[in-house]
Design a protein around this motif. Sequence first.
Motif, PDB file in Angstrom:
ATOM      1  N   ARG A  39      -0.851 -13.121   3.392  1.00 43.07           N
ATOM      2  CA  ARG A  39      -0.832 -12.731   1.968  1.00 43.07           C
ATOM      3  C   ARG A  39      -2.163 -12.115   1.554  1.00 43.07           C
ATOM      4  N   ASP A  46      -3.065  -3.418   0.247  1.00 42.67           N
ATOM      5  CA  ASP A  46      -2.640  -2.764  -1.001  1.00 42.67           C
ATOM      6  C   ASP A  46      -3.832  -2.155  -1.733  1.00 42.67           C
ATOM      7  N   TRP A  82       6.551  -8.482   1.535  1.00 33.10           N
ATOM      8  CA  TRP A  82       5.564  -7.459   1.141  1.00 33.10           C
ATOM      9  C   TRP A  82       6.044  -6.038   1.372  1.00 33.10           C
TER      10      TRP A  82
END
Length: 113
Positions: A39, A46, A82
């Motif tokens: 994560r 990102d 994701w």
Amino acid sequence: MTIKRIDVGPRMSDIVIHGNTVYLAGQVGEGATVTEQCRSALAEVDALLAKAGTNKSKVLQTIIYLSDMSTFGEMNAVWEAWVDPANTPARATSEAKLATPDYKVEFIVTAAI
């Protein structure tokens, strides 16, 4: 074609842009578990993609290294939450000894702009 380097350090750049292709340095995350590290690392992916002017829908290829292949399912659970399901990239996953014993997963990402 020009080459643009972003966040240049003494050993590597976090982002290299050549033409319309973005290459990210390997990303590892923080946390005690593969889930937490995935994560964290993917959040950094990102952020770096945004800094390069692109996003995860334009990821072309991802190479994933796991320190222990028995955590493949745990990593995939985070990955599947994701990744853009309409634009899944080419992907390879293998087991490797990572830079420190604390690292459980590393992502190497190539994307288009």
